[in-house]
Structures are given as C-alpha cells and as structure tokens.
Design a protein around this motif. Structure first.
Motif, PDB file in Angstrom:
ATOM      1  N   LYS A 159      14.938 -23.078  42.161  1.00  0.00           N
ATOM      2  CA  LYS A 159      15.452 -21.929  42.919  1.00  0.00           C
ATOM      3  C   LYS A 159      15.041 -20.613  42.257  1.00  0.00           C
ATOM      4  CE  LYS A 159      19.504 -24.311  44.698  1.00  0.00           C
ATOM      5  NZ  LYS A 159      20.953 -24.431  44.674  1.00  0.00           N
ATOM      6  N   LEU A 160      15.137 -20.556  40.928  1.00  0.00           N
ATOM      7  CA  LEU A 160      14.749 -19.344  40.209  1.00  0.00           C
ATOM      8  C   LEU A 160      13.259 -19.063  40.365  1.00  0.00           C
ATOM      9  CD1 LEU A 160      16.860 -19.821  36.954  1.00  0.00           C
ATOM     10  CD2 LEU A 160      17.257 -18.157  38.782  1.00  0.00           C
ATOM     11  N   MET A 161      12.445 -20.122  40.284  1.00  0.00           N
ATOM     12  CA  MET A 161      11.002 -19.944  40.471  1.00  0.00           C
ATOM     13  C   MET A 161      10.684 -19.526  41.900  1.00  0.00           C
ATOM     14  SD  MET A 161       8.690 -22.471  38.281  1.00  0.00           S
ATOM     15  CE  MET A 161       9.676 -23.744  37.609  1.00  0.00           C
ATOM     16  N   ASN A 162      11.425 -20.069  42.855  1.00  0.00           N
ATOM     17  CA  ASN A 162      11.225 -19.678  44.247  1.00  0.00           C
ATOM     18  C   ASN A 162      11.527 -18.190  44.434  1.00  0.00           C
ATOM     19  OD1 ASN A 162      12.809 -19.239  47.051  1.00  0.00           O
ATOM     20  ND2 ASN A 162      11.036 -20.569  47.332  1.00  0.00           N
ATOM     21  N   LEU A 169       8.688 -16.280  42.904  1.00  0.00           N
ATOM     22  CA  LEU A 169       7.505 -16.401  43.752  1.00  0.00           C
ATOM     23  C   LEU A 169       7.637 -15.514  44.987  1.00  0.00           C
ATOM     24  CD1 LEU A 169       4.795 -17.702  44.409  1.00  0.00           C
ATOM     25  CD2 LEU A 169       6.041 -19.640  45.381  1.00  0.00           C
ATOM     26  N   THR A 170       8.815 -15.494  45.583  1.00  0.00           N
ATOM     27  CA  THR A 170       9.058 -14.646  46.755  1.00  0.00           C
ATOM     28  C   THR A 170       8.841 -13.173  46.401  1.00  0.00           C
ATOM     29  OG1 THR A 170      10.638 -16.240  47.628  1.00  0.00           O
ATOM     30  CG2 THR A 170      10.772 -13.996  48.492  1.00  0.00           C
ATOM     31  N   ASN A 220       4.062 -30.542  40.619  1.00  0.00           N
ATOM     32  CA  ASN A 220       4.855 -31.026  41.751  1.00  0.00           C
ATOM     33  C   ASN A 220       4.091 -31.073  43.071  1.00  0.00           C
ATOM     34  OD1 ASN A 220       7.741 -31.308  40.599  1.00  0.00           O
ATOM     35  ND2 ASN A 220       7.007 -29.359  39.813  1.00  0.00           N
ATOM     36  N   GLY A 221       2.909 -30.486  43.111  1.00  0.00           N
ATOM     37  CA  GLY A 221       2.085 -30.535  44.308  1.00  0.00           C
ATOM     38  C   GLY A 221       2.581 -29.669  45.455  1.00  0.00           C
ATOM     39  N   ARG A 222       3.496 -28.757  45.165  1.00  0.00           N
ATOM     40  CA  ARG A 222       4.023 -27.853  46.200  1.00  0.00           C
ATOM     41  C   ARG A 222       4.646 -26.637  45.528  1.00  0.00           C
ATOM     42  NH1 ARG A 222       9.529 -28.328  46.129  1.00  0.00           N
ATOM     43  NH2 ARG A 222      10.355 -30.215  45.170  1.00  0.00           N
ATOM     44  N   GLU A 223       4.891 -25.603  46.346  1.00  0.00           N
ATOM     45  CA  GLU A 223       5.564 -24.420  45.827  1.00  0.00           C
ATOM     46  C   GLU A 223       7.050 -24.724  45.628  1.00  0.00           C
ATOM     47  OE1 GLU A 223       4.871 -21.106  48.450  1.00  0.00           O
ATOM     48  OE2 GLU A 223       2.795 -20.882  47.781  1.00  0.00           O
ATOM     49  N   PRO A 224       7.704 -24.025  44.703  1.00  0.00           N
ATOM     50  CA  PRO A 224       9.136 -24.234  44.506  1.00  0.00           C
ATOM     51  C   PRO A 224       9.924 -23.829  45.758  1.00  0.00           C
ATOM     52  CG  PRO A 224       8.294 -22.516  43.024  1.00  0.00           C
ATOM     53  CD  PRO A 224       7.140 -23.056  43.779  1.00  0.00           C
ATOM     54  N   GLN A 225      10.944 -24.609  46.077  1.00  0.00           N
ATOM     55  CA  GLN A 225      11.765 -24.376  47.267  1.00  0.00           C
ATOM     56  C   GLN A 225      13.118 -23.803  46.865  1.00  0.00           C
ATOM     57  OE1 GLN A 225      10.332 -25.084  50.379  1.00  0.00           O
ATOM     58  NE2 GLN A 225       8.569 -25.400  49.046  1.00  0.00           N
ATOM     59  N   LYS A 226      13.773 -23.118  47.815  1.00  0.00           N
ATOM     60  CA  LYS A 226      15.067 -22.537  47.472  1.00  0.00           C
ATOM     61  C   LYS A 226      16.213 -23.533  47.544  1.00  0.00           C
ATOM     62  CE  LYS A 226      15.174 -20.080  51.861  1.00  0.00           C
ATOM     63  NZ  LYS A 226      15.501 -18.859  52.532  1.00  0.00           N
ATOM     64  N   ASP A 227      15.966 -24.762  47.959  1.00  0.00           N
ATOM     65  CA  ASP A 227      17.038 -25.756  48.009  1.00  0.00           C
ATOM     66  C   ASP A 227      16.876 -26.829  46.927  1.00  0.00           C
ATOM     67  OD1 ASP A 227      14.814 -26.920  49.100  1.00  0.00           O
ATOM     68  OD2 ASP A 227      15.841 -27.819  50.795  1.00  0.00           O
ATOM     69  N   LYS A 265       5.441  -8.211  46.572  1.00  0.00           N
ATOM     70  CA  LYS A 265       4.739  -7.138  45.868  1.00  0.00           C
ATOM     71  C   LYS A 265       3.225  -7.274  45.946  1.00  0.00           C
ATOM     72  CE  LYS A 265       8.432  -6.031  42.694  1.00  0.00           C
ATOM     73  NZ  LYS A 265       8.786  -5.680  41.325  1.00  0.00           N
ATOM     74  N   GLY A 266       2.745  -8.326  46.607  1.00  0.00           N
ATOM     75  CA  GLY A 266       1.314  -8.529  46.762  1.00  0.00           C
ATOM     76  C   GLY A 266       0.631  -9.029  45.493  1.00  0.00           C
ATOM     77  N   LEU A 267       1.408  -9.628  44.596  1.00  0.00           N
ATOM     78  CA  LEU A 267       0.840 -10.137  43.348  1.00  0.00           C
ATOM     79  C   LEU A 267       0.519 -11.617  43.418  1.00  0.00           C
ATOM     80  CD1 LEU A 267       3.249  -8.247  40.927  1.00  0.00           C
ATOM     81  CD2 LEU A 267       0.891  -7.644  41.503  1.00  0.00           C
TER      82      LEU A 267
END
Length: 75
Positions: A59-62, A65-66, A46-53, A71-73
């Motif tokens: 949303k689950l991946m966001n 990722l958050t 997708n060329g970007r990080e997953p968004q919460k909207d 946790k610094g992982l």
C-alpha cells in the motif's frame, strides 16, 4: 615552526581515533531515486505494480508510485 609536523601530531591524537567525517546529507532527489529503485525491484519480484489493497508495504509503495506518476516522474 613545522606546520606539517604539527598537523601530523594533531591527527595522531588518541582523542581523534574514532573521528570520521559527517555522512553526506541525502537530498530529495536521492530519496526519489531510492523510492523508484525500490518500486522497480518490487515489480521485478512480483511481476506487477503494487496495489492499494495489498500488504501495508505494498500500500505504501502504491501511494509512492501514484505520487510519482502524478508528478510525471514515472512513465
């Protein structure tokens, strides 16, 4: 008594035809690595990080990722 012969006879028993060893249990580290790989694959596609909207999956991946970032992982 021939132990090798007895073992071979035991393992040739038709009752054991479908017997397989238990699968290795998945550890917490394994789950984290799977989640990181899944997120990286999503970003590559997708060329970007997953968004919460976004979609439910996004949303689950966001959320994952958050948590990884907190946790610094994830850098």
């Amino acid at each position: 008594m021939d132990i090798k012969k007895e073992l071979l006879e035991l393992f040739d028993d038709p009752l054991l035809d479908g017997a397989r060893p238990f699968a290795k249990a998945i550890t917490a580290d394994d789950r984290i690595m799977q989640k990181i790989a899944e997120i990286k694959e999503w970003i590559a596609q997708n060329g970007r990080e997953p968004q919460k909207d976004g979609s439910l999956k996004e949303k689950l991946m966001n959320a994952s990722l958050t948590t990884l970032k907190e946790k610094g992982l994830w850098t």
